[in-house]
Design a protein around this motif. Structure first.
Motif, PDB file in Angstrom:
ATOM      1  N   ASP A 337      52.086  52.582  31.966  1.00  0.00           N
ATOM      2  CA  ASP A 337      50.511  51.949  31.360  1.00  0.00           C
ATOM      3  C   ASP A 337      50.216  52.833  30.044  1.00  0.00           C
ATOM      4  O   ASP A 337      49.137  52.628  29.355  1.00  0.00           O
ATOM      5  CB  ASP A 337      49.445  51.839  32.290  1.00  0.00           C
ATOM      6  CG  ASP A 337      49.153  53.409  32.824  1.00  0.00           C
ATOM      7  OD1 ASP A 337      50.111  53.952  33.003  1.00  0.00           O
ATOM      8  OD2 ASP A 337      48.126  53.488  33.564  1.00  0.00           O
ATOM      9  N   TYR A 357      55.626  48.903  21.802  1.00  0.00           N
ATOM     10  CA  TYR A 357      55.896  47.376  21.997  1.00  0.00           C
ATOM     11  C   TYR A 357      57.005  47.087  23.044  1.00  0.00           C
ATOM     12  O   TYR A 357      56.388  45.865  23.703  1.00  0.00           O
ATOM     13  CB  TYR A 357      56.545  46.887  20.381  1.00  0.00           C
ATOM     14  CG  TYR A 357      56.763  45.323  20.378  1.00  0.00           C
ATOM     15  CD1 TYR A 357      56.003  44.551  20.314  1.00  0.00           C
ATOM     16  CD2 TYR A 357      58.394  45.101  20.636  1.00  0.00           C
ATOM     17  CE1 TYR A 357      56.241  43.051  20.332  1.00  0.00           C
ATOM     18  CE2 TYR A 357      58.649  43.556  20.550  1.00  0.00           C
ATOM     19  CZ  TYR A 357      57.446  42.799  20.355  1.00  0.00           C
ATOM     20  OH  TYR A 357      58.104  41.469  20.353  1.00  0.00           O
ATOM     21  N   ASP A 360      54.835  46.875  26.023  1.00  0.00           N
ATOM     22  CA  ASP A 360      54.217  45.871  26.231  1.00  0.00           C
ATOM     23  C   ASP A 360      54.916  44.544  26.691  1.00  0.00           C
ATOM     24  O   ASP A 360      54.462  44.060  27.524  1.00  0.00           O
ATOM     25  CB  ASP A 360      53.419  45.271  24.860  1.00  0.00           C
ATOM     26  CG  ASP A 360      52.714  46.422  24.414  1.00  0.00           C
ATOM     27  OD1 ASP A 360      51.797  47.192  25.336  1.00  0.00           O
ATOM     28  OD2 ASP A 360      52.184  46.546  23.221  1.00  0.00           O
ATOM     29  N   GLN A 361      56.189  44.561  26.170  1.00  0.00           N
ATOM     30  CA  GLN A 361      56.816  43.653  26.536  1.00  0.00           C
ATOM     31  C   GLN A 361      57.362  43.683  27.982  1.00  0.00           C
ATOM     32  O   GLN A 361      57.688  42.910  28.845  1.00  0.00           O
ATOM     33  CB  GLN A 361      58.289  43.606  25.752  1.00  0.00           C
ATOM     34  CG  GLN A 361      58.070  43.195  24.192  1.00  0.00           C
ATOM     35  CD  GLN A 361      57.483  41.643  24.131  1.00  0.00           C
ATOM     36  OE1 GLN A 361      56.289  41.437  24.122  1.00  0.00           O
ATOM     37  NE2 GLN A 361      58.402  40.608  24.340  1.00  0.00           N
ATOM     38  N   GLN A 363      55.773  45.204  30.573  1.00  0.00           N
ATOM     39  CA  GLN A 363      54.524  44.961  31.289  1.00  0.00           C
ATOM     40  C   GLN A 363      54.571  43.511  31.460  1.00  0.00           C
ATOM     41  O   GLN A 363      54.417  42.839  32.630  1.00  0.00           O
ATOM     42  CB  GLN A 363      53.156  45.455  30.403  1.00  0.00           C
ATOM     43  CG  GLN A 363      52.190  45.507  31.398  1.00  0.00           C
ATOM     44  CD  GLN A 363      52.359  46.536  32.622  1.00  0.00           C
ATOM     45  OE1 GLN A 363      52.792  47.481  32.227  1.00  0.00           O
ATOM     46  NE2 GLN A 363      51.514  46.478  33.647  1.00  0.00           N
ATOM     47  N   SER A 364      54.731  42.801  30.243  1.00  0.00           N
ATOM     48  CA  SER A 364      54.764  41.211  30.449  1.00  0.00           C
ATOM     49  C   SER A 364      55.899  40.687  31.384  1.00  0.00           C
ATOM     50  O   SER A 364      55.663  39.620  32.068  1.00  0.00           O
ATOM     51  CB  SER A 364      54.891  40.679  29.018  1.00  0.00           C
ATOM     52  OG  SER A 364      54.831  39.085  29.187  1.00  0.00           O
ATOM     53  N   MET A 365      56.999  41.225  31.314  1.00  0.00           N
ATOM     54  CA  MET A 365      58.027  40.902  32.052  1.00  0.00           C
ATOM     55  C   MET A 365      57.984  41.191  33.603  1.00  0.00           C
ATOM     56  O   MET A 365      58.419  40.516  34.413  1.00  0.00           O
ATOM     57  CB  MET A 365      59.589  41.432  31.477  1.00  0.00           C
ATOM     58  CG  MET A 365      59.901  41.191  30.232  1.00  0.00           C
ATOM     59  SD  MET A 365      61.438  41.905  29.673  1.00  0.00           S
ATOM     60  CE  MET A 365      62.589  41.592  30.813  1.00  0.00           C
ATOM     61  N   GLU A 367      55.114  41.110  35.176  1.00  0.00           N
ATOM     62  CA  GLU A 367      54.331  40.038  35.474  1.00  0.00           C
ATOM     63  C   GLU A 367      55.072  38.991  35.520  1.00  0.00           C
ATOM     64  O   GLU A 367      55.021  38.274  36.703  1.00  0.00           O
ATOM     65  CB  GLU A 367      53.164  39.924  34.338  1.00  0.00           C
ATOM     66  CG  GLU A 367      52.362  41.161  34.566  1.00  0.00           C
ATOM     67  CD  GLU A 367      51.213  40.899  33.362  1.00  0.00           C
ATOM     68  OE1 GLU A 367      51.366  39.798  32.846  1.00  0.00           O
ATOM     69  OE2 GLU A 367      50.283  41.858  33.171  1.00  0.00           O
ATOM     70  N   GLN A 368      55.992  38.441  34.797  1.00  0.00           N
ATOM     71  CA  GLN A 368      56.631  37.277  35.104  1.00  0.00           C
ATOM     72  C   GLN A 368      57.505  37.401  36.210  1.00  0.00           C
ATOM     73  O   GLN A 368      57.758  36.282  36.920  1.00  0.00           O
ATOM     74  CB  GLN A 368      57.629  37.151  33.889  1.00  0.00           C
ATOM     75  CG  GLN A 368      58.138  35.681  33.711  1.00  0.00           C
ATOM     76  CD  GLN A 368      58.866  35.624  32.376  1.00  0.00           C
ATOM     77  OE1 GLN A 368      59.082  36.511  31.641  1.00  0.00           O
ATOM     78  NE2 GLN A 368      60.005  34.356  32.393  1.00  0.00           N
ATOM     79  N   THR A 370      57.086  39.254  38.754  1.00  0.00           N
ATOM     80  CA  THR A 370      56.470  39.219  40.051  1.00  0.00           C
ATOM     81  C   THR A 370      56.227  37.558  40.433  1.00  0.00           C
ATOM     82  O   THR A 370      56.329  37.278  41.723  1.00  0.00           O
ATOM     83  CB  THR A 370      55.012  39.892  40.007  1.00  0.00           C
ATOM     84  OG1 THR A 370      55.210  40.941  39.344  1.00  0.00           O
ATOM     85  CG2 THR A 370      54.228  39.716  41.234  1.00  0.00           C
TER      86      THR A 370
END
Length: 594
Positions: A337, A357, A360-361, A363-365, A367-368, A370
């Motif tokens: 974070d 960057y 951030d990607q 972090q998005s991955m 979540e995906q 999960t």
């Protein structure tokens, strides 16, 4: 012991030090090499200039000796006095005139010699005429006739000079240290070259050696033409022959007792003697290297200033990199974070922005992933529920088998049991490796079903060399395709015999499992055997793979599968003879089930 890795900053500073030191060392070595001969020539030139002064002073002393002797040789009165025979003078008046002349000549010689009080003059005549500038109490001049060198005076030409060093015949009672003398002897001859007398001039060696330059790093000698010391500050060396003396002056340096010296010599004008100076090479070069050292020290000083400035600049330039490294280490510990917060227009700022960057990607991955993991667990649950149907079928087959067995149809019950075991082995994909005895048991169920299907009798026999063979772990469905191939193609669905043998052999300290599958079917011709062997040696997969029979796996597929598992450790051998049978040998490393 763990070696700590150097940071980028330390590597850059170390590289800067190397880049500074190497040129300094190279410049020093090259300059030292190029100026070595120049410095040596300079040292030799300086030594020669110094030696010329000593030569001039010594020549002055020897010239005075020659001037005194020349006066005696050229003076007519002295020659006449030497020619007079006292026994033939006759009258008393002639004898008185001779005595008066002798006294006047003695006073004249005293006036000549006394200003040169350091010189001792002796004149010896054939008619017992003797003149000395010293007292007979110090030395009796008649003893000169007894010297071994005195006879040489008769053999040298008129006006020639005989030089003698380290002469110690005179003893001055007023000076106990007057033991070393330099002597010249000259014959006084008539025009017919007949000797009528001799002149001997002697000077104390102490008059000469002050002119020989002496210091802690320079030693000067006066040597005769045989290399014997005539004069030196250290009187103990007088009369000693120098082993390093040389007549050839082509070499300017010599080595004495392991030490190198500059060798400089000057020939005297009055004789064949030589003034030689030895100067320590190291001290002479060291003096002339002073300018080189100062130049090198200035270079070192400027290099240190440059190094300090370079270190400060490197520290400033690498500070963002150090911050980025600390940031990346925190990310490696799981603090995804965080963000770098490094800004600017340099490469490090761009790299930090790229990492932000990427985080951030990521972090998005995460979540995906999960969400996908949740869906995957749901699918696994559905798959588990779908497995209930095969289990239901196995339980149902076992119930039918028990019912038939209760009714007394043992053969049908065994067939249904074999079918159930074979189906269970087919559906169960959990274990890639199974014990060899379990693989052979599966083959036995398959042979029983094939005998029932084709109404023939294929006899199946298994032989293990040891219990370890049965416990050996082998890939699932490794033997069944070979048995299937033997029944369908070897027996052409007629009766036959199949033998499976297994043993263990050692090779270079390792154990190998050997499995032999042999049948007495129709076998293969040599052409078919070569064609099958070529297919097995072909590692490329083709679209025309063998897919025949129950398992859908051909012989080539079995071999390729084993090669994927064991690689070069797999050995396959196929032997076949037409109308006799076929034997397939498989050999690979032994693994025992736990």
């Amino acid at each position: 012991m763990k070696i700590r890795q150097l940071s980028l900053r330390n590597k850059l500073v170390g590289s800067a030090v190397i880049c500074l030191l190497i040129p300094l060392i190279v410049v020093y070595l090259v300059t030292n090499y190029l100026t070595r001969d120049l410095i040596l020539d300079k040292a030799i030139s300086t030594a020669e200039d110094t030696l010329k002064v000593s030569k001039s002073d010594v020549n002055r002393v020897f010239d005075q000796m020659l001037e005194i002797s020349n006066f005696v040789l050229m003076n007519n009165e002295i020659r006449q006095m030497l020619l007079v025979d006292p026994s033939k003078l006759g009258s008393a008046e002639n004898r008185a005139d001779t005595i008066i002349s002798s006294s006047r000549l003695s006073r004249f010689l005293d006036d000549l010699v006394l200003p040169n009080k350091d010189f001792y003059v002796t004149i010896l005549g054939e008619n017992n005429y003797i003149y000395t500038s010293y007292s007979y109490s110090d030395y009796n001049p008649v003893q000169l006739y007894e010297q071994n060198w005195f006879s040489e005076l008769d053999n040298i030409p008129n006006f020639s000079t005989y030089w003698l060093g380290q002469q110690n015949i005179y003893y001055n009672k007023s000076d106990l240290n007057s033991s070393n003398w330099v002597t010249i002897g000259r014959p006084i001859k008539t025009t017919a070259a007949n000797p009528i007398g001799y002149v001997v001039v002697t000077v104390n060696e102490r008059i000469i050696h002050p002119y020989l330059t002496q210091s802690s790093d320079q030693d000067t000698f006066l040597l005769d033409d045989d290399g014997v010391v005539v004069s030196h500050v250290d009187s103990t060396k007088i009369g000693e022959k120098m082993s390093w003396w040389k007549e050839d002056e082509s070499s300017k340096t010599i080595e004495i007792d392991g030490a190198k010296y500059i060798y400089v010599a000057q020939d005297l004008d009055s004789n064949n003697w030589r003034i030689v100076s030895l100067i320590s090479l190291s001290s002479a070069v060291a003096k002339n290297k002073h300018i080189l050292f100062v130049s090198f020290a200035v270079q070192v000083l400027f290099s240190l200033v440059f190094f300090v400035l370079l270190t400060l600049l490197i520290s400033r330039f690498t500070k963002p990199i150090a911050n980025l490294i600390r940031f990346v280490k925190k990310i490696g510990r799981g603090q995804l974070d965080l963000r770098s917060g490094i800004s600017g227009q340099n490469e490090v700022a761009h790299l930090a922005g790229t990492i932000d960057y990427m985080l951030d990607q990521i972090q998005s991955m995460i979540e995906q992933i999960t969400v996908e993991q949740t869906k995957k667990r749901k699918a696994e649950l559905e798959m588990l529920q779908a497995q209930i149907n095969p289990h239901f079928m196995f339980n149902l087959l076992n119930s039918i088998r028990l019912n038939i067995l209760i009714q007394g149809d043992k053969e049908s019950a065994e067939l249904i049991g074999s079918l159930s075991s074979l189906l269970r082995m087919t559906f169960n994909r959990d274990n890639e490796f199974i014990p060899l005895e379990e693989e052979v048991d599966t083959v036995s169920h398959y042979v029983r079903l094939m005998n029932f299907r084709h109404a023939n009798q294929v006899r199946f026999e298994v032989k293990f060399a040891s219990e370890q063979c049965g416990d050996a772990r082998v890939p699932r469905f490794m033997i069944q395709p070979l048995i299937e191939n033997a029944i369908i193609h070897g027996f052409e669905q007629f009766d036959g015999e199949i033998f499976i043998d297994a043993n263990i052999r050692e090779n270079n300290g390792s154990e190998l499992l050997q499995i032999f599958v042999r049948d007495n079917g129709i076998g293969m011709t040599e052409d078919k055997l070569n064609g099958l062997q070529a297919k097995l040696d072909d590692y490329e997969e083709s679209g025309d793979l063998e897919k025949k029979g129950f398992s859908g796996i051909g012989v080539k597929n079995v071999v390729q599968r084993l090669r994927l598992i064991y690689g070069d450790q797999l050995h396959v051998d196929i032997q076949s003879e037409h109308n006799v049978g076929t034997e397939i040998t498989l050999e690979f490393p032994l693994e025992i089930r736990e």
